[in-house]
Design a protein around this motif. Structure first.
Motif, PDB file in Angstrom:
ATOM      1  N   GLN A  31       0.826  -1.207   0.000  1.00  0.00           N
ATOM      2  CA  GLN A  31       0.000   0.000   0.000  1.00  0.00           C
ATOM      3  C   GLN A  31       0.861   1.258   0.000  1.00  0.00           C
ATOM      4  O   GLN A  31       0.505   2.258  -0.624  1.00  0.00           O
ATOM      5  CB  GLN A  31      -0.921  -0.005   1.226  1.00  0.00           C
ATOM      6  N   LEU A  39      -3.898   2.487  -3.816  1.00  0.00           N
ATOM      7  CA  LEU A  39      -5.013   2.814  -2.924  1.00  0.00           C
ATOM      8  C   LEU A  39      -4.890   4.246  -2.408  1.00  0.00           C
ATOM      9  O   LEU A  39      -3.898   4.603  -1.768  1.00  0.00           O
ATOM     10  CB  LEU A  39      -5.029   1.851  -1.740  1.00  0.00           C
ATOM     11  N   TYR A  43      -8.843   5.507   1.955  1.00  0.00           N
ATOM     12  CA  TYR A  43      -9.649   4.487   1.277  1.00  0.00           C
ATOM     13  C   TYR A  43      -9.336   3.129   1.868  1.00  0.00           C
ATOM     14  O   TYR A  43      -8.211   2.870   2.312  1.00  0.00           O
ATOM     15  CB  TYR A  43      -9.358   4.443  -0.226  1.00  0.00           C
ATOM     16  N   GLU A  44     -10.308   2.258   1.881  1.00  0.00           N
ATOM     17  CA  GLU A  44     -10.112   0.864   2.251  1.00  0.00           C
ATOM     18  C   GLU A  44     -10.565  -0.020   1.096  1.00  0.00           C
ATOM     19  O   GLU A  44     -11.482   0.342   0.365  1.00  0.00           O
ATOM     20  CB  GLU A  44     -10.897   0.517   3.527  1.00  0.00           C
ATOM     21  N   ARG A  45      -9.902  -1.142   0.936  1.00  0.00           N
ATOM     22  CA  ARG A  45     -10.312  -2.064  -0.120  1.00  0.00           C
ATOM     23  C   ARG A  45     -11.740  -2.543   0.150  1.00  0.00           C
ATOM     24  O   ARG A  45     -12.080  -2.902   1.272  1.00  0.00           O
ATOM     25  CB  ARG A  45      -9.369  -3.259  -0.200  1.00  0.00           C
ATOM     26  N   SER A  46     -12.555  -2.543  -0.884  1.00  0.00           N
ATOM     27  CA  SER A  46     -13.959  -2.893  -0.731  1.00  0.00           C
ATOM     28  C   SER A  46     -14.473  -3.514  -2.024  1.00  0.00           C
ATOM     29  O   SER A  46     -13.808  -3.502  -3.054  1.00  0.00           O
ATOM     30  CB  SER A  46     -14.788  -1.649  -0.396  1.00  0.00           C
ATOM     31  N   ARG A  47     -15.682  -4.033  -1.979  1.00  0.00           N
ATOM     32  CA  ARG A  47     -16.305  -4.615  -3.167  1.00  0.00           C
ATOM     33  C   ARG A  47     -16.535  -3.536  -4.222  1.00  0.00           C
ATOM     34  O   ARG A  47     -16.419  -3.786  -5.421  1.00  0.00           O
ATOM     35  CB  ARG A  47     -17.633  -5.274  -2.774  1.00  0.00           C
ATOM     36  N   LEU A  49     -14.674  -0.886  -4.792  1.00  0.00           N
ATOM     37  CA  LEU A  49     -13.407  -0.627  -5.473  1.00  0.00           C
ATOM     38  C   LEU A  49     -13.056  -1.760  -6.437  1.00  0.00           C
ATOM     39  O   LEU A  49     -12.640  -1.508  -7.573  1.00  0.00           O
ATOM     40  CB  LEU A  49     -12.286  -0.458  -4.449  1.00  0.00           C
ATOM     41  N   SER A  50     -13.219  -3.009  -6.006  1.00  0.00           N
ATOM     42  CA  SER A  50     -12.842  -4.134  -6.866  1.00  0.00           C
ATOM     43  C   SER A  50     -13.733  -4.240  -8.091  1.00  0.00           C
ATOM     44  O   SER A  50     -13.316  -4.761  -9.125  1.00  0.00           O
ATOM     45  CB  SER A  50     -12.891  -5.445  -6.066  1.00  0.00           C
ATOM     46  N   PHE A 168      -8.129  -3.050  -8.579  1.00  0.00           N
ATOM     47  CA  PHE A 168      -8.276  -3.570  -7.217  1.00  0.00           C
ATOM     48  C   PHE A 168      -8.969  -4.927  -7.189  1.00  0.00           C
ATOM     49  O   PHE A 168      -9.388  -5.386  -6.125  1.00  0.00           O
ATOM     50  CB  PHE A 168      -9.047  -2.564  -6.350  1.00  0.00           C
ATOM     51  N   GLU A 169      -9.085  -5.549  -8.347  1.00  0.00           N
ATOM     52  CA  GLU A 169      -9.699  -6.861  -8.421  1.00  0.00           C
ATOM     53  C   GLU A 169      -8.896  -7.871  -7.611  1.00  0.00           C
ATOM     54  O   GLU A 169      -7.663  -7.862  -7.617  1.00  0.00           O
ATOM     55  CB  GLU A 169      -9.769  -7.298  -9.888  1.00  0.00           C
ATOM     56  N   SER A 170      -9.590  -8.762  -6.928  1.00  0.00           N
ATOM     57  CA  SER A 170      -8.931  -9.771  -6.106  1.00  0.00           C
ATOM     58  C   SER A 170      -8.048 -10.674  -6.954  1.00  0.00           C
ATOM     59  O   SER A 170      -8.418 -11.052  -8.070  1.00  0.00           O
ATOM     60  CB  SER A 170      -9.986 -10.608  -5.374  1.00  0.00           C
TER      61      SER A 170
END
Length: 279
Positions: A31, A39, A43-47, A49-50, A168-170
């Motif tokens: 990060q 990022l 911001y936090e990683r989230s659905r 964002l992905s 940001f896709e998993s």
């Protein structure tokens, strides 16, 4: 419960905590990588964002390059959001000669293409999960073994347009490798690594921010992988598309595709990408 059992659970707890700590440390280092951080602050990683094809990105070297690629190379988020499908027609040259070519692709990962000449025809269809193949000697399409190299490559290739989208896709890691002159043009090199085992190096022209070529590798493609070269870009309803695509392996040309016509947002439905469905 005996002391040895308590000791076992104690060690297990330490192991789980240590794994969590190192995973968090790795994510934190990624990060705050000054060059490759994507990022944004707070911001936090989230659905959300992905699931975003072109999200807001941190003002790092990689973040700036991707934003210019999205806006200048592809036309921007508004234009991209309007594109639902692409239909193409042209000719393709393979080791077996020249064939007519037709393809249709639909977001997010549905693809159907066929090459044909005289009474010979090869057709490949995928709904993003399964792959069907119909060869000139077959009267109907058959399901391709999902563990085969062909199925894995077709599903990989069916992803709509570019793996530089959805940063940001998993299961995806993107990093900047520097610049290099390629095909007579100075290019930024951006690497995408996927948990499925694919690695892709994108060569992005420093002036136009269009893709010049992509080198992709996985275990099935051999140590040097395959190379796809893009040229003859034309604007189709605001979207920049290459009308010439050459694929090479080991320095030898495998195919050369010449697009004659490209149409956006043709009327297609999900059921059209299942077994035995005609164009």
């Amino acid at each position: 419960m005996r002391c040895s059992q308590y000791y076992y659970y104690y060690l297990l707890l330490l192991l789980l905590l240590s794994l969590g700590f190192f995973a968090a440390l790795q994510a934190e280092n990624q990060q705050y990588d000054p060059q490759n951080r994507l990022l944004p602050e707070n911001y936090e990683r989230s659905r959300v964002l992905s699931d975003s094809a072109m999200p807001e990105l941190y003002d790092s070297k990689l973040g700036k390059l991707l934003m210019r690629y999205y806006n200048e190379g592809l036309g921007g988020i508004e234009q991209w959001a309007q594109v639902k499908s692409i239909k193409m027609k042209g000719t393709i040259v393979t080791e077996d000669g020249q064939w007519d070519y037709e393809s249709i692709a639909k977001k997010p990962n549905m693809l159907k293409f066929r090459i044909f000449k005289y009474r010979e025809e090869l057709e490949i269809t995928t709904n993003g999960v399964q792959v069907w193949r119909k060869s000139p000697t077959q009267t109907e399409a058959v399901l391709v073994d999902p563990d085969s190299a062909l199925a894995k490559e077709i599903i990989h290739d069916s992803v709509f347009f570019s793996f530089l989208l959805f940063p940001f896709e998993s299961g995806k890691t993107i990093s900047y490798l520097g610049t290099e002159r390629e095909e007579g043009q100075l290019c930024h090199i951006i690497r995408v690594e996927l948990e499925e085992g694919f690695s892709l190096d994108y060569f992005i022209d420093v002036q136009s921010y269009k893709e010049i070529k992509v080198i992709q590798k996985n275990d099935d493609l051999g140590p040097k992988g395959s190379t796809i070269v893009f040229s003859d870009y034309r604007e189709v309803e605001g979207l920049q598309l290459p009308f010439k695509v050459t694929t090479l392996k080991g320095g030898q040309q495998l195919t050369h595709l010449q697009i004659d016509a490209a149409t956006l947002n043709v009327g297609v439905f999900k059921w059209m990408f299942n077994l035995g469905t005609e164009f």
